[in-house]
Motif scaffolding. Structure first.
Motif, PDB file in Angstrom:
ATOM      1  N   TYR A 251     -31.935  10.386  50.107  1.00 52.94           N
ATOM      2  CA  TYR A 251     -32.743   9.521  49.255  1.00 52.94           C
ATOM      3  C   TYR A 251     -33.819   8.855  50.112  1.00 52.94           C
ATOM      4  O   TYR A 251     -33.522   8.288  51.157  1.00 52.94           O
ATOM      5  CB  TYR A 251     -31.880   8.474  48.563  1.00 52.94           C
TER       6      TYR A 251
ATOM      7  N   SER B  93     -39.166  13.240  38.788  1.00 53.00           N
ATOM      8  CA  SER B  93     -37.835  12.859  38.346  1.00 53.00           C
ATOM      9  C   SER B  93     -37.642  13.162  36.863  1.00 53.00           C
ATOM     10  O   SER B  93     -36.598  13.682  36.454  1.00 53.00           O
ATOM     11  CB  SER B  93     -37.609  11.373  38.623  1.00 53.00           C
TER      12      SER B  93
ATOM     13  N   GLU C 232     -33.908  13.589  41.943  1.00 53.88           N
ATOM     14  CA  GLU C 232     -32.914  12.631  41.485  1.00 53.88           C
ATOM     15  C   GLU C 232     -33.403  11.278  41.970  1.00 53.88           C
ATOM     16  O   GLU C 232     -34.079  11.189  42.996  1.00 53.88           O
ATOM     17  CB  GLU C 232     -31.553  12.936  42.109  1.00 53.88           C
ATOM     18  N   GLU C 233     -33.070  10.222  41.247  1.00 49.24           N
ATOM     19  CA  GLU C 233     -33.461   8.890  41.695  1.00 49.24           C
ATOM     20  C   GLU C 233     -32.263   7.958  41.617  1.00 49.24           C
ATOM     21  O   GLU C 233     -31.334   8.172  40.843  1.00 49.24           O
ATOM     22  CB  GLU C 233     -34.626   8.347  40.868  1.00 49.24           C
ATOM     23  N   THR C 234     -32.289   6.941  42.463  1.00 53.84           N
ATOM     24  CA  THR C 234     -31.261   5.913  42.451  1.00 53.84           C
ATOM     25  C   THR C 234     -31.890   4.614  42.930  1.00 53.84           C
ATOM     26  O   THR C 234     -32.935   4.624  43.585  1.00 53.84           O
ATOM     27  CB  THR C 234     -30.054   6.293  43.335  1.00 53.84           C
ATOM     28  N   GLU C 235     -31.262   3.513  42.581  1.00 51.43           N
ATOM     29  CA  GLU C 235     -31.709   2.221  43.095  1.00 51.43           C
ATOM     30  C   GLU C 235     -30.763   1.828  44.208  1.00 51.43           C
ATOM     31  O   GLU C 235     -29.543   1.835  44.045  1.00 51.43           O
ATOM     32  CB  GLU C 235     -31.695   1.155  41.995  1.00 51.43           C
ATOM     33  N   LEU C 236     -31.335   1.515  45.358  1.00 51.67           N
ATOM     34  CA  LEU C 236     -30.555   1.164  46.532  1.00 51.67           C
ATOM     35  C   LEU C 236     -31.201  -0.042  47.183  1.00 51.67           C
ATOM     36  O   LEU C 236     -32.388   0.000  47.520  1.00 51.67           O
ATOM     37  CB  LEU C 236     -30.511   2.358  47.492  1.00 51.67           C
TER      38      LEU C 236
ATOM     39  N   HIS D  27     -21.205  14.399  42.136  1.00 54.73           N
ATOM     40  CA  HIS D  27     -21.724  13.055  42.364  1.00 54.73           C
ATOM     41  C   HIS D  27     -22.006  12.905  43.852  1.00 54.73           C
ATOM     42  O   HIS D  27     -21.815  13.855  44.616  1.00 54.73           O
ATOM     43  CB  HIS D  27     -20.706  12.022  41.866  1.00 54.73           C
TER      44      HIS D  27
ATOM     45  N   THR E  46     -26.996  11.651  51.974  1.00 55.00           N
ATOM     46  CA  THR E  46     -26.059  11.834  50.869  1.00 55.00           C
ATOM     47  C   THR E  46     -25.042  12.909  51.196  1.00 55.00           C
ATOM     48  O   THR E  46     -25.302  13.810  51.995  1.00 55.00           O
ATOM     49  CB  THR E  46     -26.786  12.228  49.567  1.00 55.00           C
TER      50      THR E  46
ATOM     51  N   ARG F  82     -23.136   8.291  35.210  1.00 53.23           N
ATOM     52  CA  ARG F  82     -23.686   8.295  36.557  1.00 53.23           C
ATOM     53  C   ARG F  82     -22.644   7.647  37.449  1.00 53.23           C
ATOM     54  O   ARG F  82     -22.119   6.588  37.125  1.00 53.23           O
ATOM     55  CB  ARG F  82     -24.976   7.494  36.558  1.00 53.23           C
TER      56      ARG F  82
ATOM     57  N   GLU G 169     -21.953   6.948  41.640  1.00 56.17           N
ATOM     58  CA  GLU G 169     -22.358   7.050  43.033  1.00 56.17           C
ATOM     59  C   GLU G 169     -21.501   6.093  43.854  1.00 56.17           C
ATOM     60  O   GLU G 169     -21.149   5.022  43.385  1.00 56.17           O
ATOM     61  CB  GLU G 169     -23.838   6.687  43.199  1.00 56.17           C
TER      62      GLU G 169
END
Length: 145
Positions: free
Chosen positions: A38, A68, A74-78, A98, A108, A132, A134
């Protein structure tokens, strides 16, 4: 290049979704495919600015969002920031999975177990339409010394 076929697939997906091919878009996709983690938009912008001075952050972010939306990324908030990763299925992995995501470097790891069977049993009469899952932590390279 190891990821070339999947990059070509991603470029074909751009075309199929009405997004024009550009060298900049190819460079963005290639960077994310090679990173295999990511990546924040800021990092990609810094990389792209070396080759394309004057390229705006907004342009980078808009393209990341578009990629996306059509399934290339793929996207995620971190840590309060959106981060983007070349879609695993773009690498030929078509199974449901996952991720464990390192909160330090963004690396990842795929997880092959899905907890949804347990939750489905806990929700009789309900229909789960998506989910979802993670796991966040520190990878082996980012452990404190």
């Amino acid at each position: 290049m190891k990821n070339q076929p999947s990059i070509e697939q991603a470029l074909q997906t751009l075309k199929e979704n009405g997004l024009k091919y550009t060298k900049k878009r190819e460079a963005m996709i290639a960077y994310l495919a090679k990173a295999n983690r990511y990546v924040p938009a800021k990092e990609l912008h810094e990389y792209m600015s070396e080759e394309y001075p004057g390229l705006s952050y907004d342009t980078i972010y808009r393209n990341l969002h578009d990629f996306s939306e059509i399934g290339i990324l793929e996207e995620t908030e971190l840590n309060g920031e959106m981060k983007f990763r070349f879609h695993c299925c773009s690498h030929g992995v078509e199974h449901h999975h996952h991720h464990f995501i390192c909160t330090i470097c963004g690396k990842t790891k795929e997880l092959s177990i899905c907890p949804m069977d347990f939750f489905q049993d806990q929700l009789p009469g309900c229909t789960i339409e998506s989910h979802r899952f993670e796991i966040f932590g520190r990878c082996e390279d980012c452990q404190p010394v």
